[in-house]
Design a protein around this motif. Sequence first.
Motif, PDB file in Angstrom:
ATOM      1  N   TRP A  95       0.825  -1.209   0.000  1.00  0.00           N
ATOM      2  CA  TRP A  95       0.000   0.000   0.000  1.00  0.00           C
ATOM      3  C   TRP A  95       0.860   1.260   0.000  1.00  0.00           C
ATOM      4  CZ3 TRP A  95      -0.007   3.510   4.156  1.00  0.00           C
ATOM      5  CH2 TRP A  95       0.679   3.088   5.304  1.00  0.00           C
ATOM      6  N   LEU A  96       2.112   1.132   0.404  1.00  0.00           N
ATOM      7  CA  LEU A  96       2.981   2.315   0.459  1.00  0.00           C
ATOM      8  C   LEU A  96       3.398   2.791  -0.937  1.00  0.00           C
ATOM      9  CD1 LEU A  96       4.937   1.218   3.619  1.00  0.00           C
ATOM     10  CD2 LEU A  96       3.554   3.304   3.405  1.00  0.00           C
ATOM     11  N   PRO A  97       3.907   1.922  -1.831  1.00  0.00           N
ATOM     12  CA  PRO A  97       4.114   2.402  -3.203  1.00  0.00           C
ATOM     13  C   PRO A  97       2.806   2.787  -3.885  1.00  0.00           C
ATOM     14  CG  PRO A  97       4.644   0.059  -3.023  1.00  0.00           C
ATOM     15  CD  PRO A  97       4.484   0.579  -1.638  1.00  0.00           C
ATOM     16  N   LYS A 101       4.588   6.451  -2.229  1.00  0.00           N
ATOM     17  CA  LYS A 101       5.804   6.572  -1.424  1.00  0.00           C
ATOM     18  C   LYS A 101       7.045   6.001  -2.112  1.00  0.00           C
ATOM     19  CE  LYS A 101       3.507   8.247   2.110  1.00  0.00           C
ATOM     20  NZ  LYS A 101       3.653   9.675   2.506  1.00  0.00           N
ATOM     21  N   ALA A 102       6.860   5.194  -3.152  1.00  0.00           N
ATOM     22  CA  ALA A 102       7.992   4.574  -3.856  1.00  0.00           C
ATOM     23  C   ALA A 102       7.480   3.995  -5.167  1.00  0.00           C
ATOM     24  CB  ALA A 102       8.618   3.474  -2.996  1.00  0.00           C
ATOM     25  N   LYS A 103       8.400   3.496  -5.978  1.00  0.00           N
ATOM     26  CA  LYS A 103       8.049   2.826  -7.229  1.00  0.00           C
ATOM     27  C   LYS A 103       8.448   1.360  -7.146  1.00  0.00           C
ATOM     28  CE  LYS A 103       6.868   6.674  -9.383  1.00  0.00           C
ATOM     29  NZ  LYS A 103       5.443   6.989  -9.659  1.00  0.00           N
ATOM     30  N   VAL A 104       7.627   0.493  -7.689  1.00  0.00           N
ATOM     31  CA  VAL A 104       7.955  -0.927  -7.809  1.00  0.00           C
ATOM     32  C   VAL A 104       8.701  -1.119  -9.124  1.00  0.00           C
ATOM     33  CG1 VAL A 104       7.034  -3.261  -8.059  1.00  0.00           C
ATOM     34  CG2 VAL A 104       5.962  -1.654  -6.456  1.00  0.00           C
ATOM     35  N   GLY A 220      13.351   4.518  -4.735  1.00  0.00           N
ATOM     36  CA  GLY A 220      12.879   5.835  -4.340  1.00  0.00           C
ATOM     37  C   GLY A 220      12.327   6.588  -5.531  1.00  0.00           C
ATOM     38  N   ASN A 221      11.327   7.396  -5.302  1.00  0.00           N
ATOM     39  CA  ASN A 221      10.724   8.172  -6.395  1.00  0.00           C
ATOM     40  C   ASN A 221      11.756   9.028  -7.118  1.00  0.00           C
ATOM     41  OD1 ASN A 221       8.052   7.246  -6.064  1.00  0.00           O
ATOM     42  ND2 ASN A 221       7.716   8.671  -4.375  1.00  0.00           N
ATOM     43  N   TYR A 317       2.593   3.207 -10.247  1.00  0.00           N
ATOM     44  CA  TYR A 317       3.713   2.904  -9.349  1.00  0.00           C
ATOM     45  C   TYR A 317       4.514   1.659  -9.735  1.00  0.00           C
ATOM     46  CZ  TYR A 317       0.329  -0.305  -7.158  1.00  0.00           C
ATOM     47  OH  TYR A 317      -0.602  -1.285  -6.924  1.00  0.00           O
ATOM     48  N   TYR A 318       4.008   0.833 -10.662  1.00  0.00           N
ATOM     49  CA  TYR A 318       4.802  -0.294 -11.160  1.00  0.00           C
ATOM     50  C   TYR A 318       5.418   0.083 -12.495  1.00  0.00           C
ATOM     51  CZ  TYR A 318       5.999  -4.828 -13.242  1.00  0.00           C
ATOM     52  OH  TYR A 318       6.670  -5.868 -13.863  1.00  0.00           O
TER      53      TYR A 318
END
Length: 340
Positions: A95-97, A101-104, A220-221, A317-318
Amino acid sequence: MTMTRRIFVTAAAAMALAAAGCSSGGGGSAATRVNFGYIGDFNGTSLLAVAKEKGLWKKHGLDARTKVFTNGPLQIQALGTGDLDFGYIGPGAMWLPASGKAKVIAINTLGNADRVIAQPGITSLAALRGKTVGVPEGTSGDMILTLALQSAGMTKKDVKIVPMDPSTIVSAFASKKIDAAGFWYPAIATIKKRVPGLVELAKNADFSAKVSFPTVFVAGNNVVAKERGKVEKVIAVLREAMQFRSEHPDQTIEYTAKMISAPPDQVRADAANSKTLPVAELDKDTRDGTIDKWLAGMNDYFVQAGKLPSPVSPKSYYTGDLFTGSPDRPSSADLPGTAK
């Protein structure tokens, strides 16, 4: 020593240092440093262990500094502060990416290591009502607990939730300070040695028709936005390590055991709780939308669990386009050992 000789010696030393710096990377140029987080189990460590043993970081011009963490949310925090460039998270932290909050950057495995465990004598989920349950919040342990309670017509309000870090759960369960836990292997195997009669009330496979449980690598983004070349090189390393893991499972277990200082039999048992995915399959699943469906299903769960306000597109995010189309890595057909 004369001034001329001092100048010559100093210049020679500087040239030697420069040459040494260049030799640390691949292709004769200075290596790009990457700070990489991981969790000390088969899912979190195996690809990094292969990369280390097979010299893949150096091959792709990278100097990898790895650091072990106890869970995914802590790594997401470190990505946000810039202390990490890349990391590994389990399904419970996805749920964070999804929340930005970040990229997969790569799918790793499909996990089946999560369980709801209970003290001997507690034989059903319904029997947890009013009991004390430990859980590392925001992790896959939290996720399996929520799904299990829902399946029994309950919510977390029906039990006494105690947020705990993983090491505390091991000691708290063994000393009977908690009645149950949302947790995972291989740590559960450690608990079983001290509480051999513990009961497993739920597992990932119980919910596979509704939710998939992918483990992933994240970045990280800012790293994805501003250092694409670094991301492409890391993906190249991960892809080669995935191919090796698919073709050499026993060696991968040995390398992983060495990296986390664990008995190979313990790592082998841990690996049995995961489904590894070959590169070619991940490419296909990325391109045909299968992975988007996995992630969308997880997003629906996170909305129901209150982790996300509303569903989001996995494409936000992916970075599947980078995984399948990175120019710095070979196609799946060209990876070492791949049948053509």
